[in-house]
Design an enzyme around this catalytic site. Structure first.
Site, PDB file in Angstrom:
ATOM      1  CG  ASN A 130      53.204  81.186  17.501  1.00 31.84           C
ATOM      2  OD1 ASN A 130      54.356  80.895  17.775  1.00 31.84           O
ATOM      3  ND2 ASN A 130      52.231  80.294  17.467  1.00 31.84           N
ATOM      4  CG  HIS A 137      54.221  78.610  22.386  1.00 30.52           C
ATOM      5  ND1 HIS A 137      54.964  79.495  21.625  1.00 30.52           N
ATOM      6  CD2 HIS A 137      53.381  77.992  21.520  1.00 30.52           C
ATOM      7  CE1 HIS A 137      54.587  79.398  20.365  1.00 30.52           C
ATOM      8  NE2 HIS A 137      53.626  78.501  20.275  1.00 30.52           N
ATOM      9  CB  CYS A 168      55.673  76.142  19.186  1.00 35.93           C
ATOM     10  SG  CYS A 168      55.216  76.865  17.608  1.00 35.93           S
TER      11      CYS A 168
HETATM   12  O1  UT7 Z   1      52.220  77.643  17.971  1.00 34.47           O
HETATM   13  C1  UT7 Z   1      51.759  76.375  18.227  1.00 34.47           C
HETATM   14  C2  UT7 Z   1      50.751  75.856  17.293  1.00 34.47           C
HETATM   15  N1  UT7 Z   1      49.815  76.807  16.801  1.00 34.47           N
HETATM   16  C3  UT7 Z   1      48.659  77.070  17.427  1.00 34.47           C
HETATM   17  O2  UT7 Z   1      48.424  76.632  18.520  1.00 34.47           O
HETATM   18  C4  UT7 Z   1      47.625  77.852  16.671  1.00 34.47           C
HETATM   19  C5  UT7 Z   1      46.306  77.116  16.739  1.00 34.47           C
HETATM   20  N2  UT7 Z   1      45.234  77.637  15.932  1.00 34.47           N
HETATM   21  C6  UT7 Z   1      44.785  78.931  15.927  1.00 34.47           C
HETATM   22  O3  UT7 Z   1      45.375  79.791  16.534  1.00 34.47           O
HETATM   23  C7  UT7 Z   1      43.495  79.235  15.224  1.00 34.47           C
HETATM   24  O4  UT7 Z   1      42.878  78.038  14.835  1.00 34.47           O
HETATM   25  C8  UT7 Z   1      43.647  80.167  14.003  1.00 34.47           C
HETATM   26  C9  UT7 Z   1      44.021  81.555  14.454  1.00 34.47           C
HETATM   27  C10 UT7 Z   1      44.662  79.611  13.028  1.00 34.47           C
HETATM   28  C11 UT7 Z   1      42.320  80.282  13.277  1.00 34.47           C
HETATM   29  O5  UT7 Z   1      41.338  80.775  14.174  1.00 34.47           O
HETATM   30  P1  UT7 Z   1      39.948  80.023  14.329  1.00 34.47           P
HETATM   31  O6  UT7 Z   1      39.122  80.803  15.255  1.00 34.47           O
HETATM   32  O7  UT7 Z   1      40.229  78.583  14.671  1.00 34.47           O
HETATM   33  O8  UT7 Z   1      39.344  80.162  12.901  1.00 34.47           O
HETATM   34  P2  UT7 Z   1      38.863  79.021  11.903  1.00 34.47           P
HETATM   35  O9  UT7 Z   1      40.041  78.292  11.328  1.00 34.47           O
HETATM   36  O10 UT7 Z   1      37.788  78.235  12.577  1.00 34.47           O
HETATM   37  O11 UT7 Z   1      38.226  79.904  10.773  1.00 34.47           O
HETATM   38  C12 UT7 Z   1      37.054  80.715  11.001  1.00 34.47           C
HETATM   39  C13 UT7 Z   1      36.801  81.530   9.748  1.00 34.47           C
HETATM   40  C14 UT7 Z   1      36.903  80.701   8.482  1.00 34.47           C
HETATM   41  O12 UT7 Z   1      35.920  81.150   7.577  1.00 34.47           O
HETATM   42  P3  UT7 Z   1      34.532  80.342   7.425  1.00 34.47           P
HETATM   43  O13 UT7 Z   1      34.903  78.949   7.021  1.00 34.47           O
HETATM   44  O14 UT7 Z   1      33.889  80.395   8.780  1.00 34.47           O
HETATM   45  O15 UT7 Z   1      33.827  81.124   6.374  1.00 34.47           O
HETATM   46  C15 UT7 Z   1      38.267  81.032   7.944  1.00 34.47           C
HETATM   47  O16 UT7 Z   1      38.358  80.895   6.549  1.00 34.47           O
HETATM   48  O17 UT7 Z   1      37.794  82.550   9.642  1.00 34.47           O
HETATM   49  C16 UT7 Z   1      38.386  82.485   8.346  1.00 34.47           C
HETATM   50  N3  UT7 Z   1      39.747  82.951   8.453  1.00 34.47           N
HETATM   51  C17 UT7 Z   1      40.081  84.250   8.361  1.00 34.47           C
HETATM   52  N4  UT7 Z   1      39.342  85.350   8.156  1.00 34.47           N
HETATM   53  C18 UT7 Z   1      39.982  86.550   8.117  1.00 34.47           C
HETATM   54  C19 UT7 Z   1      40.862  82.223   8.679  1.00 34.47           C
HETATM   55  N5  UT7 Z   1      41.939  83.049   8.753  1.00 34.47           N
HETATM   56  C20 UT7 Z   1      41.478  84.309   8.551  1.00 34.47           C
HETATM   57  C21 UT7 Z   1      42.084  85.567   8.500  1.00 34.47           C
HETATM   58  N6  UT7 Z   1      41.315  86.653   8.293  1.00 34.47           N
HETATM   59  N7  UT7 Z   1      43.404  85.752   8.685  1.00 34.47           N
END
Ligand code: UT7
Length: 348
Positions: free
Chosen positions: A296, A266, A124
């Site tokens: 993204n 980005h 990225c």
């Molecule tokens: O482009 C350069 C590099 N990329 C980035 O900078 C992206 C960085 N990361 C992120 O954008 C975020 O971490 C994500 C969008 C990937 C995830 O969001 P988050 O708020 O960090 O969620 P999380 O990983 O802490 O997950 C929270 C909950 C989890 O469930 P539990 O364990 O709390 O029951 C996940 O399993 O959300 C769940 N979850 C989803 N639920 C519905 C993860 N993805 C999804 C989804 N739909 N698509």
């Protein structure tokens, strides 16, 4: 850990890279959050509130990264007055094939057979690494005009069953034409800050298919040819690195954060962008964003946003812009520029 870090790339005052054109292209097929929710355990509310994304463009079968790159390149060249270029650099995570690079084919299809052409791989952060490379070619006198394209068909490496990545990453391309000019003219690129931390390469990667974990017809890879990301740690790193490199680039340019008219970050995740902007003290009126409708798009993200923001009038000539990015590697970077007066075509 070593304390050695790279200093900003300072361009020579009399051979400074200057933005002469900008353009973008999005494949026509739109996939909404509702489309994804129909096949994945997710929903529109989760995706919108956690990422800021409502829809994204996805290249269908038969559309390769070079196809997007050519379209974006054509628009950037048109914006630059159909000027010829003597170098083509393509920043991409998703080349048409592992070998050879995508840029020579893009150059040939745009009518520039014979010019130097190569790919840059920094996920990225690819566009900013490409910007430093292109500006360096100009500073060295190797090239007079460079076409720099960020292009991705990220959907080809995302696991369609992985809800943590399939909702975020998408396809598109953006491009700029850079020409040799001077530091004090409109369009001039300021100092460029770049960094990396390969000690954290496991946060974002495609594990298989290279020399470490080799493809073999006798050992199926069980999905390891797909992109994987440790989301939460990546999130934290993205906030830290985009903020600190943004501060360094502004300081190296001799600006104060108040001087920045538009933050062009980005488009990783809307919450990351809000936090970075908040830490930099850049309020909502001084930010531009398109993540809601494009997602993204990795190396394509910044030039795609530049083209859209310039076409819609969110960035106008004379605006002081701050670009910052973070990606796999880990890699990060930031750069400043003063926006020039350009004609820009719409991205679709
Ligand atoms: O482009 C350069 C590099 N990329 C980035 O900078 C992206 C960085 N990361 C992120 O954008 C975020 O971490 C994500 C969008 C990937 C995830 O969001 P988050 O708020 O960090 O969620 P999380 O990983 O802490 O997950 C929270 C909950 C989890 O469930 P539990 O364990 O709390 O029951 C996940 O399993 O959300 C769940 N979850 C989803 N639920 C519905 C993860 N993805 C999804 C989804 N739909 N698509």
């Amino acid at each position: 850990m070593s304390k050695v870090v790279s200093g900003p790339l300072r361009l020579p005052a009399d051979r400074n890279a200057v933005i002469a054109g900008v353009g973008a292209w999005l494949p026509p097929n739109v996939v909404t959050n509702h489309d994804l929710a129909a096949r994945l355990d997710t929903d529109d509310t989760w995706i919108r509130t956690r990422t800021g994304i409502a829809q994204r463009h996805i290249a269908g079968p038969g559309i390769a990264t070079s196809d997007l790159a050519v379209e974006a390149g054509l628009r950037a060249l048109k914006s630059a007055g159909d000027t010829p270029v003597d170098a083509v650099v393509v920043a991409t995570t998703t080349p048409d094939r592992p070998c050879p690079a995508t840029a020579p084919e893009v150059a040939a299809r745009l009518g520039f057979r014979g010019v130097l052409a190569f790919d840059v791989s920094a996920v990225c952060t690819g566009f900013l690494y490409g910007l430093a490379t292109a500006a360096g070619l100009i500073a060295a006198g190797t090239a007079q005009q460079v076409l720099l394209i960020g292009a991705e068909t990220f959907s080809t490496i995302v696991n369609p069953e992985d809800r943590t990545t399939a909702v975020i990453f998408a396809d598109g391309a953006g491009a700029v034409v850079l020409r040799a000019g001077t530091r004090d003219e409109s369009g001039a690129i300021g100092p460029i800050v770049l960094g990396s931390d390969g000690g954290l390469s496991d946060l974002i990667q495609v594990p298989a298919g290279g020399s470490r974990q080799r493809s073999s017809p006798r050992s199926p890879m069980a999905g390891e040819e797909y992109f994987v990301m440790r989301g939460r740690e990546t999130y934290r790193q993205a906030v830290e690195r985009m903020t600190s490199s943004g501060e360094q680039a502004v300081e190296a340019a001799g600006w104060r954060m108040d001087d920045v008219d538009r933050l062009v970050a980005h488009q990783a995740n809307a919450r990351i962008l809000d936090t970075v902007a908040g830490r930099l003290g850049i309020e909502a009126e001084r930010r531009v964003s398109n993540i809601e409708h494009v997602g993204n798009t990795a190396a394509a993200s910044i030039p795609l946003l530049l083209a859209e923001a310039a076409a819609s009038g969110c960035i106008v000539p004379g605006h002081r812009i701050l670009m910052t990015a973070f990606g796999g590697g880990l890699t990060w970077g930031a750069a400043t520029a003063v926006w020039p007066d350009l004609d820009v075509l719409p991205a679709t």
